[in-house]
Motif scaffolding. Structure first.
Motif, mmCIF file in Angstrom:
data_model
loop_
_atom_site.group_PDB
_atom_site.id
_atom_site.type_symbol
_atom_site.label_atom_id
_atom_site.label_comp_id
_atom_site.label_asym_id
_atom_site.label_seq_id
_atom_site.Cartn_x
_atom_site.Cartn_y
_atom_site.Cartn_z
ATOM 1 N N GLU A 197 0.808 -1.217 0.000
ATOM 2 C CA GLU A 197 0.000 0.000 0.000
ATOM 3 C C GLU A 197 0.842 1.269 0.000
ATOM 4 O O GLU A 197 0.330 2.379 -0.202
ATOM 5 C CB GLU A 197 -0.958 0.020 1.203
ATOM 6 N N GLU A 214 -8.951 -2.536 -10.709
ATOM 7 C CA GLU A 214 -8.351 -1.789 -9.593
ATOM 8 C C GLU A 214 -9.100 -0.472 -9.367
ATOM 9 O O GLU A 214 -9.276 -0.035 -8.224
ATOM 10 C CB GLU A 214 -6.870 -1.504 -9.883
ATOM 11 N N ASN A 258 -8.372 1.051 -5.684
ATOM 12 C CA ASN A 258 -6.951 0.904 -5.365
ATOM 13 C C ASN A 258 -6.117 1.778 -6.296
ATOM 14 O O ASN A 258 -6.000 1.507 -7.480
ATOM 15 C CB ASN A 258 -6.531 -0.558 -5.504
ATOM 16 N N GLN A 259 -5.489 2.817 -5.775
ATOM 17 C CA GLN A 259 -4.730 3.758 -6.603
ATOM 18 C C GLN A 259 -3.256 3.390 -6.753
ATOM 19 O O GLN A 259 -2.541 4.043 -7.514
ATOM 20 C CB GLN A 259 -4.840 5.167 -6.024
ATOM 21 N N SER A 260 -2.794 2.350 -6.066
ATOM 22 C CA SER A 260 -1.355 2.061 -6.066
ATOM 23 C C SER A 260 -0.770 1.788 -7.453
ATOM 24 O O SER A 260 0.376 2.155 -7.699
ATOM 25 C CB SER A 260 -1.033 0.907 -5.107
#
Length: 440
Positions: A242, A376, A381-383
């Motif tokens: 993360e 995503e 989820n921005q990773s």
């Protein structure tokens, strides 16, 4: 079954038809149920658009299941959209708790689209926007575009897509070290002599001359894809998943700036000439016959980071090369030996040890990059996506190179189509008693 509202701007464009709709279809087979509103300027009805889309689907989707496609297409509607007509945007209003707006349009229209969307409330906190590259042509233009978008959407709503980062094979650059203490220990400044990253294409610019000629290899490939690969290759192996975004930013900010001397000695640019039955670059469709645009770049760079002190990185990318290859090579100190991570043409990991030959393992490349990235976004989820600060850090490193080229400090060198670039690219390593690896 996971539902979402998916608004696709630029739905009749090549990217949408070739990549985004096939990715959405495959995601639907995995349990995603997208309610899709396709938007473009063409004055089509929904049945007319679906006829066009179905024809392209048969071309671009392998093993297309007619029934599954029919179920998927039943959730697609088409809405003509003119960015100059605010009333067109009112038809897009959504109250779905998970709404995604995908900008498959030229970045020149991003600001206007954001303004029109915000005017009808399509910038609420539950709405996410996905932006395709390129975001700017230099640091200042990147900042300007991001500032315009930032007037209407917060950073946590913005997903700047880079399909290279979506490839499982690229993400594995981090996971291989993260999940393997043995490799994490070896891939460090203590044991490494240098690192090479190559992105080579046998193709020329084909029909993309109009897009490519104002961009060139430095902007089109190195500034985004290759620096992202470098960051994933170098972030600390113990970084929690993360926190990868922040770790990548730290590596990009540690890029040692190139001064006037190093711009001359550590950067090579080239342009392919006719050869092997292929046209030269300036003979390609929609390319200025007097173009000074580079189709090849090689450079040597360093990271001013405690984990990588003394380890040079050599990057090269080019079109009309002698092989199509995406590869990261970690070269160890001492006798010639290396860990070769190949992303294309086939994902593999090869350990070359002197006197022992090579130990090679073929790896699964994972699902399609666009499918993975869309899922995503749905999950929030921005990773795997670029933060604005990452883009700016990359441009800050690249800008002096672009400026030096405008001042003709680095000559534009010819190379034959089908070769591996100009001689100066080989001399770049030869002067350091090194050489390029090519393992196809």
């Amino acid at each position: 079954m996971q539902e979402c509202r998916f608004i696709l701007l630029g739905a009749t464009g090549d990217l949408a038809l070739r990549k985004i709709f096939p990715a959405l279809y495959r995601a639907s087979l995995s349990g995603l149920k997208p309610n899709i509103t396709a938007c473009a300027r063409s004055p089509l009805s929904t049945p007319e658009f679906l006829d066009k889309l179905s024809t392209k689907a048969k071309e671009y989707i392998k093993d297309l299941d007619p029934k599954a496609w029919a179920d998927f297409a039943a959730n697609i509607s088409y809405t003509p959209l003119d960015f100059n007509k605010p009333e067109d945007f009112k038809a897009l209003k959504s109250t779905h708790p998970n709404t995604i707006i995908y900008f498959s349009i030229a970045p020149a229209f991003f600001a206007k689209a954001c303004q029109k969307l915000a005017a009808v409330g399509l910038n609420a906190p539950n709405i996410k926007i996905v932006l395709e590259k390129p975001l700017g042509t230099n640091l200042q233009s990147c900042k300007d575009i991001c500032a315009q978008i930032g007037k209407h959407f917060k950073e946590e709503q913005i997903y700047r897509i880079d399909h290279y980062l979506g490839k499982q094979s690229v993400q594995n650059l981090f996971y291989l070290r993260h999940n393997n203490p043995f490799l994490a220990g070896l891939l460090s400044a203590h044991y490494l002599d240098h690192v090479q990253i190559s992105v080579l294409e046998t193709l020329g610019v084909e029909s993309r001359g109009g897009f490519y000629d104002p961009m060139g290899a430095l902007r089109d490939m190195l500034q985004n894809h290759m620096l992202a690969m470098l960051a994933l290759s170098t972030i600390p192996a113990n970084t929690p998943t993360e926190h990868t975004r922040q770790a990548k930013l730290e590596m990009l900010r540690s890029l040692k700036p190139l001064n006037q001397e190093s711009l001359k000695s550590q950067v090579v640019r080239g342009q392919y000439m006719a050869g092997g039955g292929f046209k030269g670059y300036t003979e390609e469709e929609q390319v200025n016959p007097h173009s000074q645009t580079e189709t090849f770049v090689a450079l040597k760079l360093e990271l001013e980071h405690q984990n990588w002190q003394g380890v040079p990185f050599y990057l090269r990318t080019g079109k009309r090369m002698g092989a199509s290859l995406v590869q990261v090579v970690f070269v160890f100190k001492g006798p010639p030996q290396a860990l070769v991570y190949t992303i294309q043409p086939q994902c593999s990991l090869e350990l070359q040890l002197q006197g022992m030959g090579a130990l090679k393992s073929t790896l699964d490349s994972g699902m399609d990059a666009y499918e993975r990235l869309i899922l995503e976004v749905v999950a929030g989820n921005q990773s795997p996506f670029n933060h604005q600060d990452e883009l700016e850090a990359a441009w800050r490193f690249v800008d002096p190179i672009l400026q030096s080229w405008q001042e003709n400090l680095t000559p534009l060198l010819p190379y034959a189509a089908g070769s591996f670039g100009p001689k100066a690219a080989f001399d770049l390593l030869k002067q350091d008693n090194r050489e390029w690896f090519v393992h196809v």
